[in-house]
Design a protein around this motif. Structure first.
Motif, PDB file in Angstrom:
ATOM      1  N   LEU A 111      31.228 -16.564 -49.205  1.00 22.84           N
ATOM      2  CA  LEU A 111      30.056 -17.002 -48.430  1.00 22.84           C
ATOM      3  C   LEU A 111      30.462 -17.567 -47.082  1.00 22.84           C
ATOM      4  CD1 LEU A 111      27.022 -17.516 -48.203  1.00 22.84           C
ATOM      5  CD2 LEU A 111      27.387 -19.697 -49.418  1.00 22.84           C
ATOM      6  N   ALA A 112      31.568 -18.327 -47.045  1.00 23.35           N
ATOM      7  CA  ALA A 112      32.023 -18.905 -45.780  1.00 23.35           C
ATOM      8  C   ALA A 112      32.445 -17.814 -44.806  1.00 23.35           C
ATOM      9  CB  ALA A 112      33.183 -19.869 -46.040  1.00 23.35           C
ATOM     10  N   GLU A 113      33.067 -16.744 -45.305  1.00 22.90           N
ATOM     11  CA  GLU A 113      33.473 -15.640 -44.430  1.00 22.90           C
ATOM     12  C   GLU A 113      32.245 -14.932 -43.841  1.00 22.90           C
ATOM     13  OE1 GLU A 113      35.882 -13.214 -46.881  1.00 22.90           O
ATOM     14  OE2 GLU A 113      37.693 -14.462 -46.677  1.00 22.90           O
ATOM     15  N   VAL A 114      31.214 -14.731 -44.672  1.00 20.27           N
ATOM     16  CA  VAL A 114      29.982 -14.088 -44.187  1.00 20.27           C
ATOM     17  C   VAL A 114      29.316 -14.944 -43.105  1.00 20.27           C
ATOM     18  CG1 VAL A 114      27.662 -13.360 -44.835  1.00 20.27           C
ATOM     19  CG2 VAL A 114      29.613 -12.817 -46.328  1.00 20.27           C
ATOM     20  N   GLN A 115      29.235 -16.221 -43.367  1.00 17.88           N
ATOM     21  CA  GLN A 115      28.612 -17.118 -42.389  1.00 17.88           C
ATOM     22  C   GLN A 115      29.430 -17.199 -41.106  1.00 17.88           C
ATOM     23  OE1 GLN A 115      28.239 -20.712 -44.679  1.00 17.88           O
ATOM     24  NE2 GLN A 115      26.194 -20.137 -45.477  1.00 17.88           N
ATOM     25  N   LEU A 116      30.741 -17.131 -41.223  1.00 17.05           N
ATOM     26  CA  LEU A 116      31.586 -17.159 -40.032  1.00 17.05           C
ATOM     27  C   LEU A 116      31.368 -15.902 -39.192  1.00 17.05           C
ATOM     28  CD1 LEU A 116      33.798 -18.334 -38.247  1.00 17.05           C
ATOM     29  CD2 LEU A 116      35.513 -17.338 -39.815  1.00 17.05           C
ATOM     30  N   ASP A 117      31.313 -14.744 -39.845  1.00 15.10           N
ATOM     31  CA  ASP A 117      31.081 -13.500 -39.105  1.00 15.10           C
ATOM     32  C   ASP A 117      29.722 -13.544 -38.387  1.00 15.10           C
ATOM     33  OD1 ASP A 117      33.517 -12.536 -39.930  1.00 15.10           O
ATOM     34  OD2 ASP A 117      32.693 -11.412 -41.641  1.00 15.10           O
ATOM     35  N   ARG A 118      28.705 -14.058 -39.086  1.00 17.21           N
ATOM     36  CA  ARG A 118      27.384 -14.126 -38.476  1.00 17.21           C
ATOM     37  C   ARG A 118      27.382 -15.083 -37.275  1.00 17.21           C
ATOM     38  NH1 ARG A 118      24.429 -15.605 -42.686  1.00 17.21           N
ATOM     39  NH2 ARG A 118      24.044 -13.421 -43.267  1.00 17.21           N
ATOM     40  N   ALA A 119      28.069 -16.231 -37.409  1.00 16.79           N
ATOM     41  CA  ALA A 119      28.103 -17.205 -36.315  1.00 16.79           C
ATOM     42  C   ALA A 119      28.842 -16.641 -35.110  1.00 16.79           C
ATOM     43  CB  ALA A 119      28.748 -18.492 -36.790  1.00 16.79           C
ATOM     44  N   LYS A 120      29.904 -15.908 -35.366  1.00 23.99           N
ATOM     45  CA  LYS A 120      30.632 -15.298 -34.257  1.00 23.99           C
ATOM     46  C   LYS A 120      29.781 -14.250 -33.554  1.00 23.99           C
ATOM     47  CE  LYS A 120      35.382 -15.905 -35.957  1.00 23.99           C
ATOM     48  NZ  LYS A 120      36.591 -15.188 -36.446  1.00 23.99           N
ATOM     49  N   ASP A 121      29.048 -13.450 -34.332  1.00 25.39           N
ATOM     50  CA  ASP A 121      28.211 -12.402 -33.745  1.00 25.39           C
ATOM     51  C   ASP A 121      27.091 -13.001 -32.885  1.00 25.39           C
ATOM     52  OD1 ASP A 121      27.314  -9.572 -33.558  1.00 25.39           O
ATOM     53  OD2 ASP A 121      25.576 -10.372 -34.671  1.00 25.39           O
ATOM     54  N   LEU A 122      26.470 -14.049 -33.394  1.00 26.06           N
ATOM     55  CA  LEU A 122      25.392 -14.699 -32.628  1.00 26.06           C
ATOM     56  C   LEU A 122      25.929 -15.343 -31.364  1.00 26.06           C
ATOM     57  CD1 LEU A 122      23.367 -16.353 -35.552  1.00 26.06           C
ATOM     58  CD2 LEU A 122      22.754 -14.312 -34.214  1.00 26.06           C
ATOM     59  N   PHE A 123      27.125 -15.927 -31.489  1.00 27.43           N
ATOM     60  CA  PHE A 123      27.692 -16.577 -30.299  1.00 27.43           C
ATOM     61  C   PHE A 123      28.036 -15.544 -29.233  1.00 27.43           C
ATOM     62  CE2 PHE A 123      31.410 -18.114 -27.925  1.00 27.43           C
ATOM     63  CZ  PHE A 123      30.865 -19.247 -27.343  1.00 27.43           C
ATOM     64  N   GLU A 124      28.563 -14.370 -29.645  1.00 25.61           N
ATOM     65  CA  GLU A 124      28.933 -13.327 -28.685  1.00 25.61           C
ATOM     66  C   GLU A 124      27.694 -12.746 -27.997  1.00 25.61           C
ATOM     67  OE1 GLU A 124      31.143 -10.561 -30.937  1.00 25.61           O
ATOM     68  OE2 GLU A 124      32.970 -11.803 -31.061  1.00 25.61           O
ATOM     69  N   ARG A 125      26.554 -12.800 -28.677  1.00 31.10           N
ATOM     70  CA  ARG A 125      25.310 -12.289 -28.061  1.00 31.10           C
ATOM     71  C   ARG A 125      24.513 -13.414 -27.376  1.00 31.10           C
ATOM     72  NH1 ARG A 125      21.764  -9.703 -32.070  1.00 31.10           N
ATOM     73  NH2 ARG A 125      22.783 -10.906 -33.713  1.00 31.10           N
ATOM     74  N   ASN A 126      25.170 -14.560 -27.238  1.00 36.37           N
ATOM     75  CA  ASN A 126      24.545 -15.717 -26.562  1.00 36.37           C
ATOM     76  C   ASN A 126      23.264 -16.173 -27.250  1.00 36.37           C
ATOM     77  OD1 ASN A 126      26.497 -15.835 -24.507  1.00 36.37           O
ATOM     78  ND2 ASN A 126      25.452 -14.223 -23.351  1.00 36.37           N
ATOM     79  N   VAL A 127      23.221 -15.903 -28.561  1.00 39.14           N
ATOM     80  CA  VAL A 127      22.062 -16.358 -29.336  1.00 39.14           C
ATOM     81  C   VAL A 127      22.414 -17.633 -30.102  1.00 39.14           C
ATOM     82  CG1 VAL A 127      20.426 -15.765 -31.174  1.00 39.14           C
ATOM     83  CG2 VAL A 127      21.194 -14.010 -29.544  1.00 39.14           C
ATOM     84  N   GLY A 128      23.679 -17.657 -30.594  1.00 43.93           N
ATOM     85  CA  GLY A 128      24.139 -18.829 -31.323  1.00 43.93           C
ATOM     86  C   GLY A 128      24.933 -19.768 -30.438  1.00 43.93           C
ATOM     87  N   THR A 129      25.191 -20.955 -30.977  1.00 44.18           N
ATOM     88  CA  THR A 129      25.918 -21.972 -30.209  1.00 44.18           C
ATOM     89  C   THR A 129      27.384 -22.016 -30.638  1.00 44.18           C
ATOM     90  OG1 THR A 129      25.431 -23.695 -31.821  1.00 44.18           O
ATOM     91  CG2 THR A 129      23.822 -23.343 -30.053  1.00 44.18           C
ATOM     92  N   ALA A 130      28.185 -22.611 -29.749  1.00 41.35           N
ATOM     93  CA  ALA A 130      29.604 -22.792 -30.066  1.00 41.35           C
ATOM     94  C   ALA A 130      29.785 -23.764 -31.216  1.00 41.35           C
ATOM     95  CB  ALA A 130      30.353 -23.287 -28.826  1.00 41.35           C
ATOM     96  N   VAL A 131      28.878 -24.716 -31.329  1.00 46.81           N
ATOM     97  CA  VAL A 131      28.978 -25.697 -32.418  1.00 46.81           C
ATOM     98  C   VAL A 131      28.800 -25.017 -33.767  1.00 46.81           C
ATOM     99  CG1 VAL A 131      27.884 -27.724 -33.438  1.00 46.81           C
ATOM    100  CG2 VAL A 131      28.204 -27.596 -30.962  1.00 46.81           C
ATOM    101  N   ALA A 132      27.818 -24.118 -33.837  1.00 44.12           N
ATOM    102  CA  ALA A 132      27.584 -23.397 -35.093  1.00 44.12           C
ATOM    103  C   ALA A 132      28.788 -22.531 -35.466  1.00 44.12           C
ATOM    104  CB  ALA A 132      26.328 -22.556 -34.978  1.00 44.12           C
ATOM    105  N   ARG A 133      29.365 -21.886 -34.434  1.00 46.12           N
ATOM    106  CA  ARG A 133      30.554 -21.056 -34.701  1.00 46.12           C
ATOM    107  C   ARG A 133      31.706 -21.910 -35.218  1.00 46.12           C
ATOM    108  NH1 ARG A 133      33.929 -19.303 -29.718  1.00 46.12           N
ATOM    109  NH2 ARG A 133      34.235 -21.548 -29.949  1.00 46.12           N
ATOM    110  N   ASP A 134      31.945 -23.059 -34.565  1.00 44.04           N
ATOM    111  CA  ASP A 134      33.056 -23.918 -34.965  1.00 44.04           C
ATOM    112  C   ASP A 134      32.846 -24.476 -36.372  1.00 44.04           C
ATOM    113  OD1 ASP A 134      34.188 -23.426 -32.532  1.00 44.04           O
ATOM    114  OD2 ASP A 134      33.509 -25.320 -31.613  1.00 44.04           O
ATOM    115  N   GLN A 135      31.617 -24.802 -36.688  1.00 45.90           N
ATOM    116  CA  GLN A 135      31.327 -25.290 -38.031  1.00 45.90           C
ATOM    117  C   GLN A 135      31.588 -24.207 -39.085  1.00 45.90           C
ATOM    118  OE1 GLN A 135      27.267 -26.629 -37.643  1.00 45.90           O
ATOM    119  NE2 GLN A 135      27.861 -28.742 -37.087  1.00 45.90           N
TER     120      GLN A 135
END
Length: 368
Positions: A111-135
């Protein structure tokens, strides 16, 4: 009155006319052994103690009720043989619990790997935040660490389960059990039993500095590996195996001025027992022919040691000087030249000059 008493006494003491004491003394039957010349090595005699090469106190490494004892006291056990069994139900449950915790941590990692991939994808599309990715990165690393901890816990649980079967760490003879079935045992219980190896065995003995110096002055090189050792037991019987010296201590005992020496002896029949006291003979130099007589022939009085020999059909005393044991016999340094018929049986009635009938008996002076 006194005169008549004297005359009466004289009549009783005076020999009867026509009667004389017999002059022929009856012959005594005795058993004899010829004094033999045998090659004898110069030997030094010491007091030693038998020591097992390996000695292990068997202990419990986990705490629990003793469920079974799988050996007979005093028997020989093989390395790895089961000795004691501790009730293992709780330990099996601990293994199952650890396995479940590990599976949960592996699922959390997925589950942590899936959430990490999603956070990275959102951050690369400027939809997610750096904080979410780091978490998400931190959660993934935490899940990885949890897996490592749970794997270690599972391994510990399996090790503890394995400790419920206490096995023999070495091959050897096992002693008596200090506990019985149903007792609670654990690391603080103390030794449950002891195992000592059997073949070969060590024999250690102290050698004085005087003996070392005497050996060195003899002009021989002090090569301990070439020295042979023999053993005698408390009943003076000789051990049938020859040992080899394999160790001389590097320090001198200051309180006794001795050096500890160790020899190794084969023990195929288990005649040597750990802790046993023995007499150790260390043979040095080239064997020389010396007179040997059975110990049964020796008699001692205030003047020293002597034996009876048959001389011209009569018993005669020969004063001797002894020079140490040789099997069940003794070395004669002076007093016999070899070949004499030495009396070993029927000594109770033997006196100097008494006629004897000599019957040869088997010699018991051989080293065996």
């Amino acid at each position: 009155m006194r005169i008549s008493t004297f005359i009466l006494t004289a009549l009783f003491i005076a020999p009867t006319p026509g009667f004389s004491e017999p002059t022929d003394t009856p012959k005594i039957s005795v058993g004899v052994v010829r004094a033999e010349l045998k090659p004898v090595s110069n030997a030094l005699d010491f007091v030693g103690r038998v020591e097992a090469i390996e000695r292990v106190d068997v202990r419990a490494r986990v705490t629990g009720f003793l469920d079974a004892i799988d050996f007979k006291e005093g028997e020989t056990v093989a390395a790895g043989a089961p000795l004691f069994r501790i009730e293992d139900g709780l330990f099996k449950a601990a293994v199952g619990e650890a396995e479940g915790a590990l599976e949960r941590s592996k699922s959390a990692k997925v589950l942590a790997e899936v959430q990490l991939d999603r956070a990275k994808d959102l951050f690369e599309r400027n939809v997610g935040t750096a904080v979410a990715r780091d978490q998400a990165i931190a959660a993934d690393e935490q899940a990885k660490g949890t897996i490592l901890v749970n794997e270690a816990s599972l391994q510990t649980a399996k090790i503890n389960l394995g400790y419920t079967v206490i096995t023999a760490p070495i091959a050897g003879k096992i002693g008596r059990s200090a506990v019985t079935k149903g007792n609670v045992v654990g690391p603080d219980t103390g030794p449950l039993t002891v195992i000592v190896s059997q073949d070969p065995m060590y024999v250690t003995f102290p050698v004085s500095q005087r003996e070392f110096l005497r050996f060195q002055k003899s002009g021989q090189a002090l090569d301990v590996t070439k020295l042979k050792a023999t053993l005698r037991f408390a009943d003076l019987s000789t051990y049938d195996q020859t040992g080899t010296i394999n160790f001389v201590d590097v320090t001198v005992n200051k309180s006794t001025d001795t050096v500890l020496v160790r020899a190794s002896f084969p023990n195929p029949n288990g005649a040597l027992i750990d802790g046993q006291f023995v007499r150790v003979g260390v043979e040095t130099g080239t064997p020389q022919d010396k007179v040997i007589v059975p110990q049964a022939a020796l008699i001692a009085d205030q003047e020293g040691v002597y034996v009876f020999v048959v001389d011209d059909g009569k018993a005669a005393i020969r004063r001797i000087k002894t020079g140490g044991d040789f099997g069940n016999g003794v070395v004669v340094k002076d007093g016999l030249s070899g070949g004499e018929q030495v009396i070993v049986e029927g000594l109770q009635g033997v006196r100097p000059g008494v006629p004897v009938i000599a019957t040869p008996v088997p010699s018991t002076t051989d080293r065996s």
